[in-house]
Design an enzyme around this catalytic site. Structure first.
Site, PDB file in Angstrom:
ATOM      1  N   HIS A   1      -9.908   4.031  -2.375  1.00 22.71           N
ATOM      2  CA  HIS A   1      -9.274   4.155  -1.053  1.00 22.71           C
ATOM      3  C   HIS A   1     -10.283   4.721  -0.072  1.00 22.71           C
ATOM      4  O   HIS A   1     -11.252   5.356  -0.466  1.00 22.71           O
ATOM      5  CB  HIS A   1      -8.056   5.074  -1.150  1.00 22.71           C
ATOM      6  CG  HIS A   1      -6.894   4.441  -1.837  1.00 22.71           C
ATOM      7  ND1 HIS A   1      -5.696   4.202  -1.210  1.00 22.71           N
ATOM      8  CD2 HIS A   1      -6.758   3.953  -3.089  1.00 22.71           C
ATOM      9  CE1 HIS A   1      -4.867   3.617  -2.061  1.00 22.71           C
ATOM     10  NE2 HIS A   1      -5.480   3.452  -3.212  1.00 22.71           N
ATOM     11  N   GLY A   2     -10.047   4.511   1.223  1.00 23.84           N
ATOM     12  CA  GLY A   2     -10.952   5.068   2.223  1.00 23.84           C
ATOM     13  C   GLY A   2     -12.293   4.368   2.228  1.00 23.84           C
ATOM     14  O   GLY A   2     -13.342   4.995   2.326  1.00 23.84           O
ATOM     15  N   GLY A   3     -12.284   3.028   2.153  1.00 26.46           N
ATOM     16  CA  GLY A   3     -13.534   2.267   2.070  1.00 26.46           C
ATOM     17  C   GLY A   3     -14.297   2.193   3.382  1.00 26.46           C
ATOM     18  O   GLY A   3     -15.524   2.123   3.389  1.00 26.46           O
ATOM     19  N   THR A   4     -13.576   2.248   4.518  1.00 26.32           N
ATOM     20  CA  THR A   4     -14.250   2.101   5.811  1.00 26.32           C
ATOM     21  C   THR A   4     -15.235   3.246   6.024  1.00 26.32           C
ATOM     22  O   THR A   4     -14.846   4.412   5.959  1.00 26.32           O
ATOM     23  CB  THR A   4     -13.212   2.093   6.963  1.00 26.32           C
ATOM     24  OG1 THR A   4     -12.351   0.972   6.784  1.00 26.32           O
ATOM     25  CG2 THR A   4     -13.900   1.998   8.321  1.00 26.32           C
TER      26      THR A   4
ATOM     27  N   GLU B   1      -1.272   6.961  -7.777  1.00 28.54           N
ATOM     28  CA  GLU B   1      -2.336   7.851  -7.288  1.00 28.54           C
ATOM     29  C   GLU B   1      -2.185   9.272  -7.830  1.00 28.54           C
ATOM     30  O   GLU B   1      -1.083   9.785  -7.951  1.00 28.54           O
ATOM     31  CB  GLU B   1      -2.299   7.876  -5.749  1.00 28.54           C
ATOM     32  CG  GLU B   1      -3.337   8.806  -5.126  1.00 28.54           C
ATOM     33  CD  GLU B   1      -3.377   8.705  -3.602  1.00 28.54           C
ATOM     34  OE1 GLU B   1      -3.161   7.616  -3.047  1.00 28.54           O
ATOM     35  OE2 GLU B   1      -3.630   9.754  -2.963  1.00 28.54           O
TER      36      GLU B   1
ATOM     37  N   ASP C   1       0.853  -1.189   0.000  1.00 29.01           N
ATOM     38  CA  ASP C   1       0.000   0.000   0.000  1.00 29.01           C
ATOM     39  C   ASP C   1       0.898   1.251   0.000  1.00 29.01           C
ATOM     40  O   ASP C   1       2.118   1.133   0.158  1.00 29.01           O
ATOM     41  CB  ASP C   1      -0.915  -0.067   1.241  1.00 29.01           C
ATOM     42  CG  ASP C   1      -2.164   0.786   1.111  1.00 29.01           C
ATOM     43  OD1 ASP C   1      -2.458   1.262   0.003  1.00 29.01           O
ATOM     44  OD2 ASP C   1      -2.857   0.968   2.136  1.00 29.01           O
ATOM     45  N   HIS C   2       0.282   2.426  -0.145  1.00 30.76           N
ATOM     46  CA  HIS C   2       0.988   3.726  -0.219  1.00 30.76           C
ATOM     47  C   HIS C   2       2.473   3.709   0.147  1.00 30.76           C
ATOM     48  O   HIS C   2       2.820   3.490   1.310  1.00 30.76           O
ATOM     49  CB  HIS C   2       0.326   4.727   0.739  1.00 30.76           C
ATOM     50  CG  HIS C   2      -1.084   5.032   0.398  1.00 30.76           C
ATOM     51  ND1 HIS C   2      -1.430   6.036  -0.454  1.00 30.76           N
ATOM     52  CD2 HIS C   2      -2.239   4.438   0.789  1.00 30.76           C
ATOM     53  CE1 HIS C   2      -2.747   6.071  -0.566  1.00 30.76           C
ATOM     54  NE2 HIS C   2      -3.259   5.107   0.169  1.00 30.76           N
TER      55      HIS C   2
ATOM     56  N   ASP D   1       3.050   6.149  -4.287  1.00 29.40           N
ATOM     57  CA  ASP D   1       2.142   7.268  -4.049  1.00 29.40           C
ATOM     58  C   ASP D   1       2.896   8.583  -4.163  1.00 29.40           C
ATOM     59  O   ASP D   1       3.535   9.025  -3.210  1.00 29.40           O
ATOM     60  CB  ASP D   1       1.486   7.124  -2.671  1.00 29.40           C
ATOM     61  CG  ASP D   1       0.543   8.276  -2.361  1.00 29.40           C
ATOM     62  OD1 ASP D   1       0.401   9.177  -3.202  1.00 29.40           O
ATOM     63  OD2 ASP D   1      -0.048   8.271  -1.262  1.00 29.40           O
TER      64      ASP D   1
HETATM   65 ZN   LIG Z   1      -5.164   4.588   0.632  1.00 32.25          ZN
END
Ligand SMILES: [Zn+2]
Length: 292
Positions: A209-212, A134, A82-83, A104
């Site tokens: 991104h930021g699914g929660t 990104e 990830d990032h 990123d």
């Molecule tokens: Zn992310």
């Protein structure tokens, strides 16, 4: 089966209008919950790792855990970074057997983002590893980076198009479309029109991104619009901690560690199953594996 690259699976998922869940693993128990949860639903899965988790455990331990879990199941499992802004960490992942990585460069202006991402793109491609990149600024906190939700900068469509033309072999593309990392403070405002335009003009599978904290309806709309990878980190971290705390509340005299590890595993696995189901991944293992 051996770890698989995520690019072909994501293209297949995008065409079939479902998304593959990408969970940020924390330790072996969390990786086990992610792979087992997906296996129970016969779904493809992405195990992704943040840089701070790699700094804690090291590349080799993590790769060993995930390769052995993948080796024991029939579902396709990708191992993704990830990032990351550090090419040395990316190289370490490539050397240890990761099948994809994210660079990123979104904190930089467009030209610099493209130039830096190109370095990672060449590094990854030469090794046969996929790259996620990104554009724009996704809100919230990711590792040490904080972007206020109302200051998050949506990706510009023309920049997305030229970026993807310059790097046509990206595994997946992450334009900022109004989602945020961590917990949402207000109602997330997702720029669906922009998302659809980016997919139409680039043809890329999109990483959400930021699914929660998004609703089922928001997930479905994003997936129908072309999001093929959905990242879940915050909720998984919460389950990791709550799994321990809840057992302490239910059974205060428990002194053995294994029941705590099992309670944590069950809590994380339940969330993995919920998300895989929500994203339409259930029963897709064979078609995803055939694409990979
Ligand atoms: Zn992310």
């Amino acid at each position: 089966m051996p770890l698989v690259p995520m690019k072909p699976m994501l293209r297949q998922a995008q065409a079939a209008k479902y998304a593959i869940a990408a969970f940020n693993m924390i330790d072996y128990n969390s990786a086990r919950a992610i792979v087992d949860g997906a296996t129970e639903l016969n779904a493809p899965i992405i195990v992704q790792v943040s840089v701070k988790t790699i700094k804690l455990w090291g590349h080799q331990s993590i790769a060993g855990w995930v390769k052995s879990l993948a080796g024991e199941t029939h579902i396709p499992v990708a191992l993704h970074l990830d990032h990351c802004k550090d090419l040395a960490v990316i190289q370490g992942c490539i050397d240890a057997g990761w099948t994809s990585v994210m660079y990123d460069g979104s904190a930089f202006p467009y030209e610099e983002n493209l130039a830096r991402t190109r370095e990672a793109y060449d590094l990854a491609r030469n090794a046969g590893v996929g790259l996620e990149a990104e554009i724009g600024a996704i809100g919230g906190t990711e590792d040490d980076k904080f972007v206020a939700e109302d200051e998050a900068i949506l990706a510009k469509v023309d920049e997305c198009v030229s970026f993807c033309e310059a790097l046509p072999d990206l595994a997946v593309f992450a334009p900022a479309i109004g989602t945020a990392h961590g917990e949402y403070k207000g109602e997330p405002k997702i720029a669906y029109d922009r998302l659809e335009k980016i997919v139409e003009l680039t043809g890329m599978p999109i990483a959400l991104h930021g699914g929660t904290g998004l609703t089922e309806a928001q997930f479905h709309r994003c997936i129908c619009s072309g999001c093929a990878k959905v990242n879940i980190s915050t909720m998984h971290k919460k389950r990791f901690i709550d799994g321990f705390i809840d057992l302490r509340g239910r059974d205060p005299r428990q002194k053995e560690p294994i029941p705590f590890i099992q309670a944590q595993y069950e809590a994380m696995k339940e969330d993995v199953r919920d998300m895989v189901e929500t994203f339409g991944g259930t029963g897709r293992a064979e078609e995803a594996a055939a694409a990979a």
